[in-house]
Design a protein around this motif. Sequence first.
Motif, PDB file in Angstrom:
ATOM      1  N   UNK A   1       0.850  -1.183   0.000  1.00 46.45           N
ATOM      2  CA  UNK A   1       0.000   0.000   0.000  1.00 46.45           C
ATOM      3  C   UNK A   1       0.885   1.232   0.000  1.00 46.45           C
ATOM      4  N   UNK A   2       0.322   2.337  -0.451  1.00 45.25           N
ATOM      5  CA  UNK A   2       1.104   3.573  -0.439  1.00 45.25           C
ATOM      6  C   UNK A   2       1.365   3.996   1.001  1.00 45.25           C
ATOM      7  N   UNK A   3       2.535   4.540   1.234  1.00 48.03           N
ATOM      8  CA  UNK A   3       2.926   4.988   2.574  1.00 48.03           C
ATOM      9  C   UNK A   3       4.094   5.948   2.437  1.00 48.03           C
ATOM     10  N   UNK A   4       4.450   6.596   3.555  1.00 43.46           N
ATOM     11  CA  UNK A   4       5.624   7.470   3.508  1.00 43.46           C
ATOM     12  C   UNK A   4       6.892   6.616   3.613  1.00 43.46           C
ATOM     13  N   UNK A   5       8.048   7.274   3.595  1.00 44.21           N
ATOM     14  CA  UNK A   5       9.316   6.545   3.537  1.00 44.21           C
ATOM     15  C   UNK A   5      10.322   7.179   4.488  1.00 44.21           C
ATOM     16  N   UNK A   6      11.105   6.346   5.157  1.00 34.91           N
ATOM     17  CA  UNK A   6      12.218   6.862   5.941  1.00 34.91           C
ATOM     18  C   UNK A   6      13.271   5.774   6.115  1.00 34.91           C
TER      19      UNK A   6
ATOM     20  N   UNK B   1       7.794  12.313   2.800  1.00 30.50           N
ATOM     21  CA  UNK B   1       6.404  12.253   3.266  1.00 30.50           C
ATOM     22  C   UNK B   1       5.412  11.849   2.175  1.00 30.50           C
ATOM     23  N   UNK B   2       5.857  11.737   0.929  1.00 35.44           N
ATOM     24  CA  UNK B   2       4.946  11.346  -0.152  1.00 35.44           C
ATOM     25  C   UNK B   2       4.390   9.948   0.094  1.00 35.44           C
ATOM     26  N   UNK B   3       3.117   9.760  -0.197  1.00 38.24           N
ATOM     27  CA  UNK B   3       2.472   8.451  -0.063  1.00 38.24           C
ATOM     28  C   UNK B   3       2.683   7.680  -1.365  1.00 38.24           C
ATOM     29  N   UNK B   4       3.596   6.716  -1.336  1.00 41.53           N
ATOM     30  CA  UNK B   4       3.971   5.966  -2.538  1.00 41.53           C
ATOM     31  C   UNK B   4       4.170   4.503  -2.164  1.00 41.53           C
ATOM     32  N   UNK B   5       4.156   3.638  -3.185  1.00 40.33           N
ATOM     33  CA  UNK B   5       4.383   2.206  -2.959  1.00 40.33           C
ATOM     34  C   UNK B   5       5.807   1.793  -3.304  1.00 40.33           C
TER      35      UNK B   5
ATOM     36  N   UNK C   1      33.388   3.216   4.329  1.00 41.41           N
ATOM     37  CA  UNK C   1      32.759   3.038   5.640  1.00 41.41           C
ATOM     38  C   UNK C   1      31.543   2.119   5.527  1.00 41.41           C
ATOM     39  N   UNK C   2      31.374   1.221   6.497  1.00 41.88           N
ATOM     40  CA  UNK C   2      30.195   0.350   6.541  1.00 41.88           C
ATOM     41  C   UNK C   2      29.077   1.042   7.308  1.00 41.88           C
ATOM     42  N   UNK C   3      27.893   1.065   6.709  1.00 41.86           N
ATOM     43  CA  UNK C   3      26.699   1.640   7.344  1.00 41.86           C
ATOM     44  C   UNK C   3      25.643   0.547   7.519  1.00 41.86           C
ATOM     45  N   UNK C   4      24.934   0.629   8.643  1.00 43.21           N
ATOM     46  CA  UNK C   4      23.818  -0.275   8.920  1.00 43.21           C
ATOM     47  C   UNK C   4      22.522   0.535   8.816  1.00 43.21           C
ATOM     48  N   UNK C   5      21.490  -0.073   8.250  1.00 45.04           N
ATOM     49  CA  UNK C   5      20.262   0.698   8.022  1.00 45.04           C
ATOM     50  C   UNK C   5      19.041  -0.216   8.061  1.00 45.04           C
ATOM     51  N   UNK C   6      17.879   0.414   8.231  1.00 42.35           N
ATOM     52  CA  UNK C   6      16.614  -0.271   8.043  1.00 42.35           C
ATOM     53  C   UNK C   6      15.591   0.734   7.531  1.00 42.35           C
ATOM     54  N   UNK C   7      14.645   0.236   6.746  1.00 48.23           N
ATOM     55  CA  UNK C   7      13.592   1.082   6.163  1.00 48.23           C
ATOM     56  C   UNK C   7      12.370   1.101   7.073  1.00 48.23           C
ATOM     57  N   UNK C   8      11.687   2.253   7.067  1.00 49.63           N
ATOM     58  CA  UNK C   8      10.431   2.410   7.826  1.00 49.63           C
ATOM     59  C   UNK C   8       9.379   3.038   6.925  1.00 49.63           C
ATOM     60  N   UNK C   9       8.117   2.731   7.196  1.00 50.82           N
ATOM     61  CA  UNK C   9       7.030   3.332   6.421  1.00 50.82           C
ATOM     62  C   UNK C   9       5.758   3.339   7.265  1.00 50.82           C
ATOM     63  N   UNK C  10       4.906   4.335   7.023  1.00 50.27           N
ATOM     64  CA  UNK C  10       3.616   4.441   7.700  1.00 50.27           C
ATOM     65  C   UNK C  10       2.556   4.795   6.664  1.00 50.27           C
ATOM     66  N   UNK C  11       1.478   3.974   6.599  1.00 52.01           N
ATOM     67  CA  UNK C  11       0.443   4.249   5.598  1.00 52.01           C
ATOM     68  C   UNK C  11      -0.580   5.246   6.152  1.00 52.01           C
TER      69      UNK C  11
END
Length: 217
Positions: free
Chosen positions: A25-30, A48-52, A65-75
Motif C-alpha cells: 500500500x502507499x505509505x511514507x518513507x524513511x 512524506x509522499x504516499x507511494x508504494x 565506511x560500513x553503514x547499517x540501516x533499516x527502512x520504515x514506512x507508515x500508511x
Amino acid sequence: AELLSPSEVVSFTTRKAVINWITDRVSDSSIQYGLERDNYFEEEISNSLQIANHTIALNNLQPGTTYYYRAKWTDVDGNTGVSDESSFATLPAPVVSNIKVSGINTSSAIITFLVENTLEATIRYGLTQSYGGVNTIPTSQLSSTYSVPLTGLTEGSLYNFSFELVDVEGFAYSYFGNNQFNTLPYPRVQDIQVQEVKNSAQPTVDVNWTSNVPINT
C-alpha cells in the motif's frame, strides 16, 4: 502497509547511497542508519509522499565506511512497518602510491604514480609549498599508473609537489603530503688557471678548471 520487496541499496559511491523497497500500500518513507548494528543516528532521512515504490538517497556519507540501516514506512491508516537491518559499504577514498621522479634535467621532470578510486588527478608543484604550477589529467577509477611531465622548471632548484585526487562524486582529496626533487643546474666553469709548461719543445701552457657538474670540455 506490508513489505513486498526487501530494502536494498541499488547504487552507492564514496559519499552517497540510494535505497529502494516496495510496499503493498502507499505509505511514507524513511531510513534509519548508523555506524553500528542496531544503533542509528538521531536524524532519519524521510520522504512524506504516499507511494508504494520507495526511494531514499543518503548523502554526505564517509568513504570506505560500513553503514547499517533499516527502512520504515507508515500508511494513511497509521500502520507502521520496519524492515530487517541490512548494511552496505561506501567506496573507498582515492589513494596515490608508488610516487617516483625520473627524467630530471635542468627544466623538466617526469612524475610517475599509481592511483585508485580516482577520476581526475592533479599535481601541484612549485618552489615553495604554496606550489603555483598545476598539471591535471583524467584517470581510470581502476588501479592505474600514470606518468606526467612537468616542464618550464627553473634549473638547479628544489621543487615541491603534491597531489589532489577527485572521486566519482566530484569530491577533491588533498591530504597526500609534500614531495620534493632537485632540477639539475646549468654547467658552470670556475677557478680557471693557466700555467706555462717549461722545458717543452715549443711554447706550451696547461689550462685547468673546475665545474659544478661532470661535463665534456
